[in-house]
Motif scaffolding. Structure first.
Motif, PDB file in Angstrom:
ATOM      1  N   GLY A  45       0.792  -1.219   0.000  1.00 51.79           N
ATOM      2  CA  GLY A  45       0.000   0.000   0.000  1.00 51.79           C
ATOM      3  C   GLY A  45       0.825   1.270   0.000  1.00 51.79           C
ATOM      4  N   ASN A  46       2.144   1.141  -0.133  1.00 50.65           N
ATOM      5  CA  ASN A  46       3.019   2.315  -0.160  1.00 50.65           C
ATOM      6  C   ASN A  46       2.989   3.043  -1.500  1.00 50.65           C
ATOM      7  OD1 ASN A  46       3.793   1.766   2.467  1.00 50.65           O
ATOM      8  ND2 ASN A  46       5.538   0.528   1.823  1.00 50.65           N
ATOM      9  N   ILE A  47       2.583   2.327  -2.539  1.00 47.37           N
ATOM     10  CA  ILE A  47       2.395   2.906  -3.870  1.00 47.37           C
ATOM     11  C   ILE A  47       0.952   2.617  -4.272  1.00 47.37           C
ATOM     12  CG2 ILE A  47       3.056   2.827  -6.311  1.00 47.37           C
ATOM     13  CD1 ILE A  47       5.864   1.983  -5.369  1.00 47.37           C
ATOM     14  N   GLU A  48       0.258   3.646  -4.692  1.00 48.11           N
ATOM     15  CA  GLU A  48      -1.150   3.488  -5.046  1.00 48.11           C
ATOM     16  C   GLU A  48      -1.302   2.627  -6.297  1.00 48.11           C
ATOM     17  OE1 GLU A  48      -5.124   6.209  -5.929  1.00 48.11           O
ATOM     18  OE2 GLU A  48      -3.176   7.176  -5.626  1.00 48.11           O
ATOM     19  N   ASN A  49      -2.191   1.664  -6.240  1.00 45.30           N
ATOM     20  CA  ASN A  49      -2.455   0.764  -7.361  1.00 45.30           C
ATOM     21  C   ASN A  49      -3.512   1.396  -8.266  1.00 45.30           C
ATOM     22  OD1 ASN A  49      -2.256  -1.501  -8.951  1.00 45.30           O
ATOM     23  ND2 ASN A  49      -3.629  -2.713  -7.691  1.00 45.30           N
ATOM     24  N   VAL A  50      -3.087   2.386  -9.024  1.00 41.06           N
ATOM     25  CA  VAL A  50      -3.982   3.168  -9.883  1.00 41.06           C
ATOM     26  C   VAL A  50      -4.398   2.354 -11.108  1.00 41.06           C
ATOM     27  CG1 VAL A  50      -2.995   5.361  -9.109  1.00 41.06           C
ATOM     28  CG2 VAL A  50      -2.045   4.211 -11.122  1.00 41.06           C
ATOM     29  N   PRO A  51      -5.437   2.777 -11.811  1.00 41.09           N
ATOM     30  CA  PRO A  51      -5.800   2.097 -13.057  1.00 41.09           C
ATOM     31  C   PRO A  51      -4.654   2.165 -14.076  1.00 41.09           C
ATOM     32  CG  PRO A  51      -7.582   3.519 -12.326  1.00 41.09           C
ATOM     33  CD  PRO A  51      -6.403   3.828 -11.446  1.00 41.09           C
ATOM     34  N   ALA A  52      -4.530   1.107 -14.836  1.00 38.99           N
ATOM     35  CA  ALA A  52      -3.472   1.040 -15.851  1.00 38.99           C
ATOM     36  C   ALA A  52      -3.738   2.039 -16.968  1.00 38.99           C
ATOM     37  CB  ALA A  52      -3.401  -0.373 -16.424  1.00 38.99           C
ATOM     38  N   PRO A  53      -2.676   2.662 -17.504  1.00 38.46           N
ATOM     39  CA  PRO A  53      -2.857   3.560 -18.649  1.00 38.46           C
ATOM     40  C   PRO A  53      -3.343   2.771 -19.874  1.00 38.46           C
ATOM     41  CG  PRO A  53      -0.664   3.823 -17.673  1.00 38.46           C
ATOM     42  CD  PRO A  53      -1.297   2.629 -17.038  1.00 38.46           C
ATOM     43  N   ALA A  54      -4.112   3.417 -20.703  1.00 37.41           N
ATOM     44  CA  ALA A  54      -4.665   2.756 -21.903  1.00 37.41           C
ATOM     45  C   ALA A  54      -3.570   2.196 -22.795  1.00 37.41           C
ATOM     46  CB  ALA A  54      -5.542   3.735 -22.669  1.00 37.41           C
ATOM     47  N   ILE A  55      -2.453   2.910 -22.913  1.00 34.65           N
ATOM     48  CA  ILE A  55      -1.372   2.447 -23.788  1.00 34.65           C
ATOM     49  C   ILE A  55      -0.806   1.116 -23.288  1.00 34.65           C
ATOM     50  CG2 ILE A  55       0.439   3.766 -22.602  1.00 34.65           C
ATOM     51  CD1 ILE A  55       1.663   4.241 -25.410  1.00 34.65           C
ATOM     52  N   ALA A  56      -0.731   0.930 -21.964  1.00 33.69           N
ATOM     53  CA  ALA A  56      -0.237  -0.329 -21.400  1.00 33.69           C
ATOM     54  C   ALA A  56      -1.245  -1.451 -21.618  1.00 33.69           C
ATOM     55  CB  ALA A  56       0.063  -0.158 -19.918  1.00 33.69           C
ATOM     56  N   ILE A  57      -2.511  -1.137 -21.450  1.00 35.24           N
ATOM     57  CA  ILE A  57      -3.566  -2.138 -21.679  1.00 35.24           C
ATOM     58  C   ILE A  57      -3.533  -2.615 -23.122  1.00 35.24           C
ATOM     59  CG2 ILE A  57      -6.075  -2.440 -21.814  1.00 35.24           C
ATOM     60  CD1 ILE A  57      -6.239  -0.611 -19.306  1.00 35.24           C
ATOM     61  N   ASP A  58      -3.373  -1.679 -24.044  1.00 36.79           N
ATOM     62  CA  ASP A  58      -3.302  -2.046 -25.461  1.00 36.79           C
ATOM     63  C   ASP A  58      -2.043  -2.843 -25.777  1.00 36.79           C
ATOM     64  OD1 ASP A  58      -5.679  -0.753 -25.907  1.00 36.79           O
ATOM     65  OD2 ASP A  58      -4.757   1.061 -26.727  1.00 36.79           O
ATOM     66  N   TYR A  59      -0.905  -2.395 -25.283  1.00 36.56           N
ATOM     67  CA  TYR A  59       0.370  -3.028 -25.632  1.00 36.56           C
ATOM     68  C   TYR A  59       0.459  -4.459 -25.119  1.00 36.56           C
ATOM     69  CZ  TYR A  59       5.327  -3.788 -26.291  1.00 36.56           C
ATOM     70  OH  TYR A  59       6.540  -4.308 -26.689  1.00 36.56           O
ATOM     71  N   TRP A  60       0.089  -4.668 -23.859  1.00 36.25           N
ATOM     72  CA  TRP A  60       0.204  -6.005 -23.275  1.00 36.25           C
ATOM     73  C   TRP A  60      -1.095  -6.783 -23.342  1.00 36.25           C
ATOM     74  CZ3 TRP A  60       3.424  -2.287 -20.824  1.00 36.25           C
ATOM     75  CH2 TRP A  60       4.777  -2.573 -20.938  1.00 36.25           C
ATOM     76  N   ARG A  61      -2.101  -6.232 -24.020  1.00 39.46           N
ATOM     77  CA  ARG A  61      -3.400  -6.894 -24.185  1.00 39.46           C
ATOM     78  C   ARG A  61      -3.980  -7.311 -22.840  1.00 39.46           C
ATOM     79  NH1 ARG A  61      -0.798 -10.222 -28.931  1.00 39.46           N
ATOM     80  NH2 ARG A  61      -0.924  -8.664 -30.574  1.00 39.46           N
ATOM     81  N   LEU A  62      -3.992  -6.347 -21.925  1.00 41.57           N
ATOM     82  CA  LEU A  62      -4.518  -6.587 -20.587  1.00 41.57           C
ATOM     83  C   LEU A  62      -6.024  -6.343 -20.561  1.00 41.57           C
ATOM     84  CD1 LEU A  62      -1.739  -4.683 -18.613  1.00 41.57           C
ATOM     85  CD2 LEU A  62      -1.969  -7.162 -18.875  1.00 41.57           C
TER      86      LEU A  62
END
Length: 125
Positions: free
Chosen positions: A61-78
């Motif tokens: 919890g020391n780093i916020e688990n924010v939503p993934a950026p769209a570019i990362a979702i597209d690139y890694w097909r998440l």
């Protein structure tokens, strides 16, 4: 870049370091491909360690688990609802693959062969 939002001078520093590394690596590869691939393999191992530590900080919890950026979702097909943690897991897996490929390439050069003579076996990662 979208998550960290670096300042202009931080970006300039990254470009400078990349420029120095690229030229040093280019010369190193000309001198010894075996050495160059081994160095990259070890750099990738360090990256894997760093991403593992980063994941631990997210899990604590020391780093916020924010939503993934769209570019990362597209690139890694998440999946569309992926988070920063999912992206880091995908990046770490990529780094592990790069580590294995570079150590394999160094081993081939160590044997006195060329990569075109000994492609990685099917399923190798």
């Amino acid at each position: 870049m979208e998550v960290a939002q670096p300042r202009w001078y931080e970006r300039a520093l990254v470009f400078t370091v990349q420029g120095v590394f690229f030229n040093a690596y280019f010369i190193g590869y000309l001198v010894s491909p075996k050495f160059a691939h081994r160095v990259v393999g070890y750099l990738e191992e360090e990256a894997i360690h760093s991403y593992t530590e980063f994941l631990a900080e997210v899990d604590r919890g020391n780093i916020e688990n924010v939503p993934a950026p769209a570019i990362a979702i597209d690139y890694w097909r998440l999946p569309p609802d992926s988070t920063l943690r999912d992206v880091v897991v995908a990046v770490r897996a990529d780094e592990a693959h790069h580590r294995d490929v570079n150590h394999f390439a160094s081993d081939i050069h160590f044997q006195g062969r060329e990569l075109k003579e000994a492609p990685a076996p099917v399923g190798y990662h």
